[in-house]
Design a protein around this motif. Structure first.
Motif, PDB file in Angstrom:
ATOM      1  N   ASP A 133       0.832  -1.213   0.000  1.00 15.55           N
ATOM      2  CA  ASP A 133       0.000   0.000   0.000  1.00 15.55           C
ATOM      3  C   ASP A 133       0.864   1.259   0.000  1.00 15.55           C
ATOM      4  OD1 ASP A 133      -2.195  -1.620   0.038  1.00 15.55           O
ATOM      5  OD2 ASP A 133      -2.581  -1.402   2.187  1.00 15.55           O
TER       6      ASP A 133
ATOM      7  N   VAL B 289       0.940   4.691  -2.258  1.00 17.57           N
ATOM      8  CA  VAL B 289       0.841   6.031  -1.665  1.00 17.57           C
ATOM      9  C   VAL B 289       2.023   6.886  -2.095  1.00 17.57           C
ATOM     10  CG1 VAL B 289       0.824   7.319   0.499  1.00 17.57           C
ATOM     11  CG2 VAL B 289      -0.517   5.224   0.300  1.00 17.57           C
TER      12      VAL B 289
ATOM     13  N   SER C 167       1.564   8.024  -5.593  1.00 16.14           N
ATOM     14  CA  SER C 167       0.534   9.060  -5.664  1.00 16.14           C
ATOM     15  C   SER C 167       1.060  10.399  -5.163  1.00 16.14           C
ATOM     16  CB  SER C 167      -0.679   8.630  -4.835  1.00 16.14           C
ATOM     17  OG  SER C 167      -1.643   9.650  -4.806  1.00 16.14           O
TER      18      SER C 167
ATOM     19  N   TYR D 185      -2.829  17.872   1.723  1.00 15.95           N
ATOM     20  CA  TYR D 185      -2.830  16.494   1.226  1.00 15.95           C
ATOM     21  C   TYR D 185      -3.051  15.526   2.382  1.00 15.95           C
ATOM     22  CZ  TYR D 185      -1.515  12.594  -1.804  1.00 15.95           C
ATOM     23  OH  TYR D 185      -1.529  11.449  -2.535  1.00 15.95           O
TER      24      TYR D 185
ATOM     25  N   ALA E 247      -6.569  15.468   3.756  1.00 22.64           N
ATOM     26  CA  ALA E 247      -7.553  14.820   2.884  1.00 22.64           C
ATOM     27  C   ALA E 247      -7.502  13.288   2.969  1.00 22.64           C
ATOM     28  CB  ALA E 247      -7.332  15.259   1.434  1.00 22.64           C
ATOM     29  N   THR E 248      -6.565  12.750   3.726  1.00 17.45           N
ATOM     30  CA  THR E 248      -6.444  11.297   3.839  1.00 17.45           C
ATOM     31  C   THR E 248      -6.663  10.866   5.287  1.00 17.45           C
ATOM     32  OG1 THR E 248      -4.062  11.451   4.208  1.00 17.45           O
ATOM     33  CG2 THR E 248      -4.807  11.209   1.938  1.00 17.45           C
ATOM     34  N   ARG E 249      -6.875   9.563   5.484  1.00 17.20           N
ATOM     35  CA  ARG E 249      -7.127   9.052   6.829  1.00 17.20           C
ATOM     36  C   ARG E 249      -5.907   8.384   7.449  1.00 17.20           C
ATOM     37  NH1 ARG E 249     -12.433   5.542   7.229  1.00 17.20           N
ATOM     38  NH2 ARG E 249     -11.372   4.345   5.606  1.00 17.20           N
ATOM     39  N   ASN E 250      -5.078   7.770   6.657  1.00 20.06           N
ATOM     40  CA  ASN E 250      -4.006   6.969   7.231  1.00 20.06           C
ATOM     41  C   ASN E 250      -2.625   7.589   7.112  1.00 20.06           C
ATOM     42  OD1 ASN E 250      -3.985   6.649   4.447  1.00 20.06           O
ATOM     43  ND2 ASN E 250      -2.905   4.698   4.588  1.00 20.06           N
ATOM     44  N   ILE E 251      -2.483   8.747   6.467  1.00 22.04           N
ATOM     45  CA  ILE E 251      -1.190   9.415   6.372  1.00 22.04           C
ATOM     46  C   ILE E 251      -1.068  10.416   7.511  1.00 22.04           C
ATOM     47  CG2 ILE E 251       0.329  10.827   4.954  1.00 22.04           C
ATOM     48  CD1 ILE E 251      -1.007   9.720   2.507  1.00 22.04           C
TER      49      ILE E 251
ATOM     50  N   LEU F 265       2.939   6.615   8.021  1.00 21.27           N
ATOM     51  CA  LEU F 265       1.590   6.084   7.922  1.00 21.27           C
ATOM     52  C   LEU F 265       1.114   5.601   9.288  1.00 21.27           C
ATOM     53  CD1 LEU F 265       1.918   3.947   4.667  1.00 21.27           C
ATOM     54  CD2 LEU F 265       1.066   6.274   4.885  1.00 21.27           C
TER      55      LEU F 265
END
Length: 521
Positions: A45, A49, A52, A210, A213-217, A283
């Motif tokens: 994963d 990431v 991206s 950025y 806008a994410t949950r796991n970073i 992460l």
């Protein structure tokens, strides 16, 4: 033998011990297996990431690079129908030009150096000869507030105008000057907006957005070759040193940070930083920790995850409602601003004709008068008065008179430039303010207005009502101490037009006391 005897004697205890060891071994094996699987999945994963994030960073750089001032000026200059166009820095070095071979060189044209050395010549049109072609040129400073970004050198071919040095420029040439000045102001405004965007957007805010806008970073940082954090979504980390080895290869590890288990990845990133630079990605490894303890604390883990999930849902709902409330406030504030603007325009507009009212006319004339007095610019005022307006009211009625006024105002507004200012001064009088326009050109405009108004009758209630207008023109003169003097001179010229038979234009030059009339054909 003794061992066997011991086993038989303590059969139940041994079986329980074996069961405990077996179950413990299975639990440990299951824990280790799940940990390895989770680590493998996290590694897979994380690669997605990283790809991206790297693509997003590259896109960020590409977008930001397109907002440079030089590129903006280059794009605008390609569409101009001009003889010469170049953009220079404050030292006179050409940064952009229609002629690529002069980019990066110092511009040494004598007329430009003269304008650069004399600040009062900046922003002034002057006439020159370039490559044996007569041109009208301007040296225009590009400023943002009190900061000068650069200089625009622009010239226009005027050979078609038959311009003679020392004589008054032709009307079309004067209008071309106004159009070019408006274009330069538009370029400066566009540069101001682009510079504002260019200086506002920065990498740390981009990384923070950025991460949000994410949950796991948890954190994204850009690290230099010596381990210093150059940019980060966590503003407090900027300038600190990474406590890890940077050997140019991708490294992963689980660490404790702020009471959380974090999966940290350090990978080379040659697309965004210099050689040997790295991308640091942190992460959230909380799912891994929960899985590691699941065999022992199943109930506790489930409850904790339920609480965390409920908190996440509550936070999401709160954030959504907060965003909706903010958007509604923005919408309402926009409506208030729009309504305020409409009220302001209504307060400055004549209800019958739609032109500016007398108060706003006088306010605008005061501003143009001050500008003309300060910069020695030309400024003319036209006073129009509809002929025999009282007779129209008495013969056809006041409603007909209102329609005549509206139609006359419409014809005047369609004839003038956008930079000209027109309003209803009072009764059947209309005032026109022509900035940066001399008496000769103003007389041409006045004659055009006289013809436009008289060329067609006004239809009302089955009647064809003929209309004409008398026009008086005067101009700014340095001896005038207030703007009202121009209006008084224009009124005097208007009186002369009325006295001499109406439907004509009279010009009064305050400096020479010269009167010129243009009669109807």
């Amino acid at each position: 033998m003794q061992m066997w005897v011991f086993i038989k004697k303590h059969n139940i205890a041994v079986q329980l011990l074996v069961l405990i060891i077996t179950l413990s071994s299975l639990s440990v094996y299951n824990l280790v297996t799940q940990r390895e699987l989770l680590l493998q999945q996290m590694e897979l994963d994380s690669q997605d990431v990283i790809q991206s994030i790297t693509s997003s960073l590259q896109r960020f750089q590409d977008i930001k690079s397109t907002m440079s001032v030089e590129k903006l000026v280059r794009d605008i200059s390609l569409g101009l129908e001009i003889f010469e166009f170049r953009y220079l820095d404050q030292e006179g070095i050409v940064r952009n030009s229609m002629f690529h071979d002069e980019i990066g060189k110092k511009f040494t044209r004598e007329s430009f150096l003269k304008a650069l050395a004399q600040p009062h010549m900046m922003d002034k049109f002057y006439f020159d000869e370039r490559d044996y072609v007569p041109v009208m040129a301007i040296t225009y400073p590009v400023k943002v507030e009190d900061r000068q970004l650069g200089i625009i050198d622009l010239s226009v071919d005027i050979s078609e105008y038959n311009y003679v040095a020392g004589q008054q420029p032709e009307f079309a040439l004067t209008r071309r000057q106004v159009d070019i000045r408006n274009l330069l102001r538009a370029i400066t405004g566009s540069i101001h907006n682009s510079v504002e965007i260019f200086e506002t957007v920065e990498i740390n805010a981009f990384l923070s957005a950025y991460v949000s806008a994410t949950r796991n970073i948890r954190q994204i940082s850009i690290v230099s070759a010596n381990g210093t954090i150059l940019a980060s979504s966590d503003f407090h980390s900027i300038g600190k040193t990474v406590d890890a080895r940077l050997d140019g290869a991708t490294s992963t590890e689980l660490i404790e940070s702020g009471g959380e288990l974090i999966y940290r990845i350090i990978t080379p990133n040659t697309q965004f930083v210099s050689d040997n630079g790295s991308l640091l990605l942190m992460l959230d490894a909380a799912p891994y920790a929960a899985n590691e303890r699941r065999l022992i604390y199943t109930a506790i883990g489930t409850s904790a995850l339920t609480i965390l999930f409920a908190a996440f849902i509550a936070y999401s709902i709160y954030t959504f409602n907060l965003t909706q409330a903010r958007m509604e406030n923005i919408r309402l504030e926009g409506m208030v601003r729009e309504r305020t603007r409409e009220i302001e325009i209504l307060s400055k507009t004549d209800a019958l004709t739609g032109l500016w009212n007398r108060g706003h006319l006088e306010e605008h004339l005061e501003a143009e008068f001050a500008r003309a007095k300060r910069y020695d610019n030309e400024l003319t005022v036209l006073m129009l008065d509809l002929d025999h307006f009282k007779h129209i009211n008495d013969t056809y009625g006041h409603l007909a008179g209102d329609e005549v006024l509206r139609e006359a105002a419409k014809r005047v507004r369609k004839t003038l430039r956008e930079s000209d200012f027109v309003g209803r001064y009072g009764g059947e009088e209309i005032m026109v303010i022509l900035p940066e326009t001399g008496l000769l050109n103003a007389q041409v405009v006045g004659e055009k207005l006289r013809k436009v108004i008289a060329e067609a009758t006004v239809e009302f209630d089955g009647n064809e009502i003929p209309i004409t207008t008398s026009i008086g023109i005067s101009a700014f003169h340095p001896r005038f101490d207030k703007a009202q003097k121009i209006i008084e001179a224009a009124d005097e010229a208007l009186y002369q037009s009325k006295a001499n038979g109406r439907n004509r234009v009279t010009v009064i030059d305050p400096g020479a006391s010269v009167r010129a009339e243009s009669y109807a054909i």
